[in-house]
Design a protein around this motif. Sequence first.
Motif, PDB file in Angstrom:
ATOM      1  N   ILE A  23       0.836  -1.196   0.000  1.00 56.78           N
ATOM      2  CA  ILE A  23       0.000   0.000   0.000  1.00 56.78           C
ATOM      3  C   ILE A  23       0.875   1.250   0.000  1.00 56.78           C
ATOM      4  CG2 ILE A  23      -1.707   1.315   1.316  1.00 56.78           C
ATOM      5  CD1 ILE A  23      -2.886  -1.308   2.279  1.00 56.78           C
ATOM      6  N   GLY A  24       1.954   1.205   0.776  1.00 54.00           N
ATOM      7  CA  GLY A  24       2.889   2.331   0.764  1.00 54.00           C
ATOM      8  C   GLY A  24       3.528   2.528  -0.591  1.00 54.00           C
ATOM      9  N   VAL A  29       3.747   5.734  -5.716  1.00 51.80           N
ATOM     10  CA  VAL A  29       3.558   5.878  -7.156  1.00 51.80           C
ATOM     11  C   VAL A  29       2.522   6.964  -7.436  1.00 51.80           C
ATOM     12  CG1 VAL A  29       2.784   4.733  -9.271  1.00 51.80           C
ATOM     13  CG2 VAL A  29       4.245   3.507  -7.646  1.00 51.80           C
ATOM     14  N   TRP A  30       1.434   6.949  -6.678  1.00 50.80           N
ATOM     15  CA  TRP A  30       0.379   7.943  -6.874  1.00 50.80           C
ATOM     16  C   TRP A  30       0.884   9.360  -6.611  1.00 50.80           C
ATOM     17  CZ3 TRP A  30      -2.213  10.326  -2.414  1.00 50.80           C
ATOM     18  CH2 TRP A  30      -3.218  11.229  -2.788  1.00 50.80           C
ATOM     19  N   LEU A  52       7.198  11.841   3.366  1.00 51.39           N
ATOM     20  CA  LEU A  52       6.441  11.192   4.428  1.00 51.39           C
ATOM     21  C   LEU A  52       6.033   9.782   4.016  1.00 51.39           C
ATOM     22  CD1 LEU A  52       5.063  11.462   7.197  1.00 51.39           C
ATOM     23  CD2 LEU A  52       3.068  12.413   6.016  1.00 51.39           C
ATOM     24  N   ILE A  53       5.499   9.648   2.788  1.00 53.79           N
ATOM     25  CA  ILE A  53       5.069   8.341   2.293  1.00 53.79           C
ATOM     26  C   ILE A  53       6.272   7.417   2.119  1.00 53.79           C
ATOM     27  CG2 ILE A  53       4.039   7.144   0.329  1.00 53.79           C
ATOM     28  CD1 ILE A  53       2.226   9.586  -0.033  1.00 53.79           C
ATOM     29  N   VAL A 132      -3.281   2.690 -10.636  1.00 54.41           N
ATOM     30  CA  VAL A 132      -2.730   3.926 -10.057  1.00 54.41           C
ATOM     31  C   VAL A 132      -2.107   4.798 -11.146  1.00 54.41           C
ATOM     32  CG1 VAL A 132      -0.936   4.857  -8.540  1.00 54.41           C
ATOM     33  CG2 VAL A 132      -2.380   2.976  -7.751  1.00 54.41           C
ATOM     34  N   LEU A 133      -1.367   4.182 -12.076  1.00 57.66           N
ATOM     35  CA  LEU A 133      -0.770   4.941 -13.173  1.00 57.66           C
ATOM     36  C   LEU A 133      -1.848   5.561 -14.052  1.00 57.66           C
ATOM     37  CD1 LEU A 133       2.137   2.536 -14.245  1.00 57.66           C
ATOM     38  CD2 LEU A 133       2.343   4.697 -13.022  1.00 57.66           C
ATOM     39  N   VAL A 134      -2.888   4.806 -14.366  1.00 60.34           N
ATOM     40  CA  VAL A 134      -3.955   5.303 -15.243  1.00 60.34           C
ATOM     41  C   VAL A 134      -4.726   6.442 -14.578  1.00 60.34           C
ATOM     42  CG1 VAL A 134      -6.204   4.702 -16.228  1.00 60.34           C
ATOM     43  CG2 VAL A 134      -4.230   3.224 -16.621  1.00 60.34           C
TER      44      VAL A 134
END
Length: 444
Positions: A23-24, A29-30, A52-53, A132-134
């Motif tokens: 998830i991290g 990536v997002w 932070l992420i 996420v990329l899309v």
Amino acid sequence: MRDIFVTLLVLAGLPFALQRPVIGGLMWVWISVMNPHTQGWGFATTFPFAQLIAGVTILSLLKSREKNTLPMTPVTVTLIAFVIWMNITTLFAIIPNAAWGQWNKVMKIMLMTFAVMMVIRKREHVRHLVWVLVISLGYYGVKGGIFTVRSGGNQRVWGPLGTFIGDNNALALSLIMTIPLMYYLMQELPKRWMRQLMLISMGLCALAALGSYSRGGVLAIVAMLVFMWKKSRHKVVGAALLVLLAPLAVLFMPEQWSARMDTIAEYQSDGSAMGRINAWHMAFNLARDRFFGGGFSMYEPVTFAMYAPDPSGVHAAHSIYFQVLGEHGFIGLALYLMLGIMTWRYAAWIVRHAGGHADLQWATSLAAMMQASLIGFAVGGAFLSLLYWDVPYYMMVAIMATRTLVQQRLAASPAPVSPIRHRGAPVGSTVESPQGRSARPEVK
């Protein structure tokens, strides 16, 4: 309001990222591709969400009981060699202060690329990564497509300021690379209205790419469409659609757009094009003279005075190939090209070996669409300074993980099932007969 929304979204996701490293990785990536905080106007625009992420993701990896090791494939080894070589060339940089500043940014990207590589292991992880990329890039495509329709194509579409895709040309290329991924996801959507919505989004992304007035983008989309047409089983239908839709899209754009595209064949009289060629000559001359190249951020007057045909024409590289050549020499160029070639061959291996296995249809379709995106990047990137843009590296991660999943599936049961053709299925895809479905469990 946007600042608060993005902040709450990130803070809400951090506890889950701490529990599950994947998830991290997806959050990273997002935040790094979409840069949603740039859409605000207040404190969020400068808040260090990425750091932070990244910190939470690395902490999650260290404390996780899951087996999240770095997959040591030839692609991974080559990427490690490329990163090591970039560190070496930085020691011999022509402009040390600027080089170390850029080194800091690039090494963070590479570190998190390896982190994402460690957590993307299952089919659902690959699918989530593509989504996420899309979503991250498609947001700007849909938004830019609507803007192009509203303005009649009379105003250029730009990306988010201060990011890799802030430039109109870079945005166009990113959207062109997103369209094949949208097509892949469209095949998996269960509802007709969802597929129609995705198809509309693809059209808006194409309009946004045209509305960017990017000449390199036009060349990239032509190369991508030609590749997709060559791989299609329905060449006559595909050619008919291209002949019908392409002129309509071009006719929608105003005369000033056509005038700009006409300059592709008249580059000698275009100052921007000649400035790029001058920078390419400089990069080649520098690489011949310096084994380690010029290091990061060496496109300054001093290097042009030493190596450019026109010393006054200081210009950015505007080419992934000449950028890596100028900054990291011929060794760096060789390593970078090896990365691209091996990633392509991995995708080709998936298409070749997964074909005929109905439960691996998803892998065949994804690999083919990834190849289409990589074709777009290879052509469009020849005119853009996107060597360190992270999206191609995330695509590389998706292809690596997919190949591993296909290998595991074939090792478990190598005999292909009897395929049947599915109406509207992507290139090279099949679906399984009811008899085969119970015998072949889905790879997760």
